[in-house]
Design an enzyme around this catalytic site. Structure first.
Site, mmCIF file in Angstrom:
data_model
loop_
_atom_site.group_PDB
_atom_site.id
_atom_site.type_symbol
_atom_site.label_atom_id
_atom_site.label_comp_id
_atom_site.label_asym_id
_atom_site.label_seq_id
_atom_site.Cartn_x
_atom_site.Cartn_y
_atom_site.Cartn_z
ATOM 1 N N PHE A 16 9.513 -20.755 -40.581
ATOM 2 C CA PHE A 16 9.427 -20.803 -39.123
ATOM 3 C C PHE A 16 8.581 -21.993 -38.683
ATOM 4 O O PHE A 16 7.728 -22.477 -39.425
ATOM 5 C CB PHE A 16 8.838 -19.499 -38.577
ATOM 6 C CG PHE A 16 9.719 -18.318 -38.866
ATOM 7 C CD1 PHE A 16 10.818 -18.048 -38.069
ATOM 8 C CD2 PHE A 16 9.475 -17.514 -39.960
ATOM 9 C CE1 PHE A 16 11.652 -16.986 -38.351
ATOM 10 C CE2 PHE A 16 10.308 -16.438 -40.244
ATOM 11 C CZ PHE A 16 11.395 -16.174 -39.436
ATOM 12 N N CYS A 17 8.830 -22.428 -37.451
ATOM 13 C CA CYS A 17 8.145 -23.555 -36.840
ATOM 14 C C CYS A 17 6.640 -23.438 -37.075
ATOM 15 O O CYS A 17 6.087 -22.355 -36.878
ATOM 16 C CB CYS A 17 8.454 -23.579 -35.349
ATOM 17 S SG CYS A 17 7.755 -24.974 -34.467
ATOM 18 N N PRO A 18 6.018 -24.493 -37.528
ATOM 19 C CA PRO A 18 6.476 -25.875 -37.699
ATOM 20 C C PRO A 18 6.899 -26.229 -39.128
ATOM 21 O O PRO A 18 7.149 -27.387 -39.423
ATOM 22 C CB PRO A 18 5.237 -26.682 -37.311
ATOM 23 C CG PRO A 18 4.114 -25.867 -37.871
ATOM 24 C CD PRO A 18 4.555 -24.414 -37.651
ATOM 25 N N ASP A 43 15.579 -20.830 -38.681
ATOM 26 C CA ASP A 43 14.768 -20.770 -37.471
ATOM 27 C C ASP A 43 15.512 -21.451 -36.325
ATOM 28 O O ASP A 43 15.797 -22.647 -36.402
ATOM 29 C CB ASP A 43 13.426 -21.464 -37.709
ATOM 30 C CG ASP A 43 12.489 -21.379 -36.521
ATOM 31 O OD1 ASP A 43 12.871 -20.827 -35.471
ATOM 32 O OD2 ASP A 43 11.350 -21.873 -36.643
#
Length: 80
Positions: A16-18, A43
Site C-alpha cells: 500500500f501507498c507509498p 493498491d
C-alpha cells in the site's frame, strides 16, 4: 503483453501507498534507459501515483490496465 515484451518486472501486489512507488523508484534505476518495466500492483492509489511518478521523472507510461483486482503498468525508462 507477455514476459518477452518487457525487460523487467516489479511485483507490488499486497503493498500500500507509498510502498509501490518507493519500490518503483528503486527498480526503475536497475533498468537501462529505453527498456520496459512491467509493474503489477493491487493498491488502487497506484492508478494516480504511477502516472505522476512517470510524468515528474521523465519516464513514459506505455500501458496501463486493470485486470480484476490488479493494476498493470508498463513503463519505458527515460534517460534520467
Amino acid at each position: 503483453m507477455t514476459a518477452s515484451d518487457y525487460d523487467a518486472e516489479l511485483d507490488a501486489r499486497g503493498l500500500f501507498c507509498p510502498e509501490p512507488v518507493m519500490m518503483l523508484h528503486n527498480r526503475i534505476n536497475e533498468v537501462e534507459p529505453g527498456c520496459l518495466l512491467r509493474v503489477v500492483a493491487t493498491d488502487p492509489s497506484t492508478t494516480r501515483d504511477i502516472p505522476r511518478f512517470c510524468q515528474f521523472l521523465g519516464h513514459e507510461l506505455v500501458q496501463e490496465e486493470e485486470l480484476g483486482d490488479e493494476f498493470v503498468f508498463v513503463i519505458r525508462r527515460g534517460d534520467g
